[in-house]
Design a protein around this motif. Structure first.
Motif, PDB file in Angstrom:
ATOM      1  N   TYR A  23      34.320  12.055 131.133  1.00 18.52           N
ATOM      2  CA  TYR A  23      33.619  12.206 129.857  1.00 18.52           C
ATOM      3  C   TYR A  23      34.544  12.854 128.842  1.00 18.52           C
ATOM      4  O   TYR A  23      35.333  13.734 129.191  1.00 18.52           O
ATOM      5  N   ASP A  24      34.488  12.396 127.607  1.00 21.51           N
ATOM      6  CA  ASP A  24      35.219  13.094 126.539  1.00 21.51           C
ATOM      7  C   ASP A  24      34.306  13.204 125.329  1.00 21.51           C
ATOM      8  O   ASP A  24      33.327  12.479 125.216  1.00 21.51           O
ATOM      9  N   LYS A  25      34.626  14.167 124.465  1.00 27.22           N
ATOM     10  CA  LYS A  25      33.828  14.353 123.254  1.00 27.22           C
ATOM     11  C   LYS A  25      34.605  13.868 122.031  1.00 27.22           C
ATOM     12  O   LYS A  25      34.566  14.473 120.974  1.00 27.22           O
ATOM     13  N   GLY A  26      35.323  12.780 122.224  1.00 31.48           N
ATOM     14  CA  GLY A  26      36.125  12.223 121.132  1.00 31.48           C
ATOM     15  C   GLY A  26      35.297  11.383 120.176  1.00 31.48           C
ATOM     16  O   GLY A  26      34.070  11.455 120.162  1.00 31.48           O
ATOM     17  N   VAL A  27      35.978  10.535 119.389  1.00 31.57           N
ATOM     18  CA  VAL A  27      35.271   9.785 118.345  1.00 31.57           C
ATOM     19  C   VAL A  27      34.504   8.588 118.907  1.00 31.57           C
ATOM     20  O   VAL A  27      33.628   8.037 118.245  1.00 31.57           O
ATOM     21  N   GLY A  28      34.848   8.155 120.143  1.00 34.31           N
ATOM     22  CA  GLY A  28      34.130   7.030 120.750  1.00 34.31           C
ATOM     23  C   GLY A  28      34.896   5.724 120.617  1.00 34.31           C
ATOM     24  O   GLY A  28      35.595   5.503 119.635  1.00 34.31           O
ATOM     25  N   ILE A  29      34.743   4.867 121.618  1.00 36.38           N
ATOM     26  CA  ILE A  29      35.448   3.579 121.636  1.00 36.38           C
ATOM     27  C   ILE A  29      35.090   2.714 120.418  1.00 36.38           C
ATOM     28  O   ILE A  29      35.965   2.131 119.790  1.00 36.38           O
ATOM     29  N   PRO A  30      33.787   2.623 120.033  1.00 36.08           N
ATOM     30  CA  PRO A  30      33.454   1.743 118.900  1.00 36.08           C
ATOM     31  C   PRO A  30      34.182   2.126 117.618  1.00 36.08           C
ATOM     32  O   PRO A  30      34.511   1.264 116.804  1.00 36.08           O
ATOM     33  N   LYS A  31      34.473   3.429 117.453  1.00 40.69           N
ATOM     34  CA  LYS A  31      35.155   3.874 116.227  1.00 40.69           C
ATOM     35  C   LYS A  31      36.610   3.412 116.224  1.00 40.69           C
ATOM     36  O   LYS A  31      37.146   3.051 115.180  1.00 40.69           O
ATOM     37  N   THR A  32      37.281   3.459 117.380  1.00 36.06           N
ATOM     38  CA  THR A  32      38.718   3.156 117.369  1.00 36.06           C
ATOM     39  C   THR A  32      39.010   1.674 117.559  1.00 36.06           C
ATOM     40  O   THR A  32      40.013   1.190 117.069  1.00 36.06           O
ATOM     41  N   PRO A  69      42.437   9.557 118.573  1.00 33.64           N
ATOM     42  CA  PRO A  69      43.603   8.860 118.019  1.00 33.64           C
ATOM     43  C   PRO A  69      44.371   9.696 116.998  1.00 33.64           C
ATOM     44  O   PRO A  69      45.558   9.505 116.817  1.00 33.64           O
ATOM     45  N   GLU A  70      43.686  10.652 116.360  1.00 31.59           N
ATOM     46  CA  GLU A  70      44.325  11.413 115.283  1.00 31.59           C
ATOM     47  C   GLU A  70      45.006  12.692 115.784  1.00 31.59           C
ATOM     48  O   GLU A  70      45.664  13.380 115.025  1.00 31.59           O
ATOM     49  N   ILE A  71      44.760  13.046 117.062  1.00 33.75           N
ATOM     50  CA  ILE A  71      45.257  14.345 117.540  1.00 33.75           C
ATOM     51  C   ILE A  71      46.538  14.146 118.326  1.00 33.75           C
ATOM     52  O   ILE A  71      46.524  13.525 119.383  1.00 33.75           O
ATOM     53  N   PRO A  72      47.667  14.667 117.829  1.00 32.26           N
ATOM     54  CA  PRO A  72      48.906  14.487 118.589  1.00 32.26           C
ATOM     55  C   PRO A  72      49.015  15.413 119.808  1.00 32.26           C
ATOM     56  O   PRO A  72      49.579  15.037 120.822  1.00 32.26           O
ATOM     57  N   GLU A  73      48.467  16.628 119.731  1.00 32.70           N
ATOM     58  CA  GLU A  73      48.662  17.601 120.816  1.00 32.70           C
ATOM     59  C   GLU A  73      47.806  17.226 122.020  1.00 32.70           C
ATOM     60  O   GLU A  73      46.576  17.166 121.932  1.00 32.70           O
ATOM     61  N   SER A  74      48.464  17.036 123.171  1.00 39.00           N
ATOM     62  CA  SER A  74      47.694  16.558 124.328  1.00 39.00           C
ATOM     63  C   SER A  74      46.729  17.623 124.850  1.00 39.00           C
ATOM     64  O   SER A  74      45.724  17.297 125.458  1.00 39.00           O
ATOM     65  N   ASP A  75      46.996  18.921 124.595  1.00 42.72           N
ATOM     66  CA  ASP A  75      46.083  19.941 125.139  1.00 42.72           C
ATOM     67  C   ASP A  75      44.761  19.990 124.380  1.00 42.72           C
ATOM     68  O   ASP A  75      43.820  20.656 124.803  1.00 42.72           O
ATOM     69  N   LEU A  76      44.669  19.262 123.273  1.00 42.14           N
ATOM     70  CA  LEU A  76      43.393  19.208 122.547  1.00 42.14           C
ATOM     71  C   LEU A  76      42.588  17.956 122.930  1.00 42.14           C
ATOM     72  O   LEU A  76      41.471  17.772 122.490  1.00 42.14           O
ATOM     73  N   LYS A  77      43.207  17.088 123.725  1.00 40.52           N
ATOM     74  CA  LYS A  77      42.519  15.849 124.125  1.00 40.52           C
ATOM     75  C   LYS A  77      41.723  16.124 125.388  1.00 40.52           C
ATOM     76  O   LYS A  77      42.099  15.733 126.479  1.00 40.52           O
ATOM     77  N   LYS A  78      40.617  16.833 125.230  1.00 41.63           N
ATOM     78  CA  LYS A  78      39.839  17.336 126.366  1.00 41.63           C
ATOM     79  C   LYS A  78      39.034  16.243 127.060  1.00 41.63           C
ATOM     80  O   LYS A  78      38.507  15.357 126.407  1.00 41.63           O
ATOM     81  N   TRP A  79      38.955  16.348 128.381  1.00 36.28           N
ATOM     82  CA  TRP A  79      38.081  15.471 129.147  1.00 36.28           C
ATOM     83  C   TRP A  79      37.534  16.238 130.342  1.00 36.28           C
ATOM     84  O   TRP A  79      38.056  17.294 130.712  1.00 36.28           O
TER      85      TRP A  79
END
Length: 294
Positions: free
Chosen positions: A156-165, A130-140
């Motif tokens: 799969y993604d290595k983001g913050v996770g659904i429970p966090k957002t 949610p905090e990253i505006p650049e789409s090329d950093l939103k890895k999956w």
């Protein structure tokens, strides 16, 4: 540790079987480690033929040898696809259309698959980064596998996770109330005991709402209300495809929770070890009758 290039040997000789979802996570982890300067080498494959085939077909072997792996949609199977933002959405659907449906997929089915793949990729941007505006950093990372007449798709993604957002969404409390009313009453009673005002319900994170419940809340269907509340709500296309399939199951692992949807029934479990990021896997029945009819 010193900053020299680290070398890691991967020994699969004791591996008896591999699930597609686990190879996806392994692939993502290795790819990220390569970017930070680690070298990998596979020194032994499993004795089991199927397990070896899963590793080789995933593209992991090429990734370890060449430190990079370009997605290739020309073969009879797709290796793990590593993308970001809206990459490869059309290629994935085209692959399913040409290779799995032998170009006989009806436009209706094609748009359903397209919707589900697009939804999965869009959801990553929404809940993971949610905090990253650049789409090329939103890895999956995506894996696509056919087993008899079931097509398995995992992202799969290595983001913050659904429970966090999910806790920060304007609709969270409304859905919490309709999904787990008894829980809300319990939380409110405890808040009163603690002398905390109701308006702080969302900042109240003493663990009564488990991560698995938070995933379930994020998956509840349409919420009446603002556009914001509808956005990212409920993964409609994926849920519809899974529900239509008598063998369909949707699994979502995120942080400390596992959400499972099967035959319209939702189950939630707590994980013993947290899942970094989010893994979503679902399977769709490949309707081979549809092929016959055409």
């Amino acid at each position: 540790a010193d900053m020299e290039t680290k070398k890691v040997h991967l020994d699969f000789s004791q591996t008896e079987y591999i699930k597609a979802a686990s190879i996806l996570i392994l692939y993502a982890t290795i790819e990220q480690a390569i970017k930070s300067g680690v070298n990998f080498r596979i020194v032994a494959f499993p004795k089991d033929f199927k397990a070896t085939r899963i590793i080789k077909r995933s593209g992991l072997e090429v990734l370890c040898k060449e430190n990079t792996h370009q997605p290739n949609f020309d073969g009879d199977f797709i290796p793990v696809i590593s993308g970001s933002g809206g990459d490869f959405r059309d290629e994935i659907v085209d692959f399913i259309q040409h290779k799995i449906y032998k170009n006989k997929m009806t436009p209706d089915t094609e748009s359903k698959y397209g919707g589900a793949v697009q939804e999965a990729i869009n959801n990553v941007a929404y809940h993971a980064y949610p905090e990253i505006p650049e789409s090329d950093l939103k890895k999956w990372w995506v894996k696509c596998d056919l087993a008899v007449d079931q097509l398995f798709l995992a992202i799969y993604d290595k983001g913050v996770g659904i429970p966090k957002t999910v806790m920060n969404r304007t609709w969270f409390e409304e859905i919490l109330q309709s999904t787990y009313p008894a829980l809300v009453s319990q939380i409110k009673r405890e808040l009163e005991k603690e002398g905390i005002a109701k308006k702080d319900l969302l900042s109240y994170k003493f663990g009564i709402i488990s991560d698995a419940m938070k995933i379930a809340i994020s998956m509840v269907g349409d919420v009446t209300g603002t556009e914001e509340s509808k956005h990212g709500q409920g993964s409609k296309s994926i849920k519809a495809l899974v529900t239509e399939n008598d063998q369909g199951t949707l699994w979502i692992y995120s942080n400390n929770g596992l959400y499972k949807l099967n035959s319209g029934i939702v189950e939630t479990y707590d994980l013993q070890k947290p899942m970094p990021g989010t893994l979503l896997q679902w399977n769709i029945k490949v309707d081979l009758d549809e092929l016959e009819k055409n």
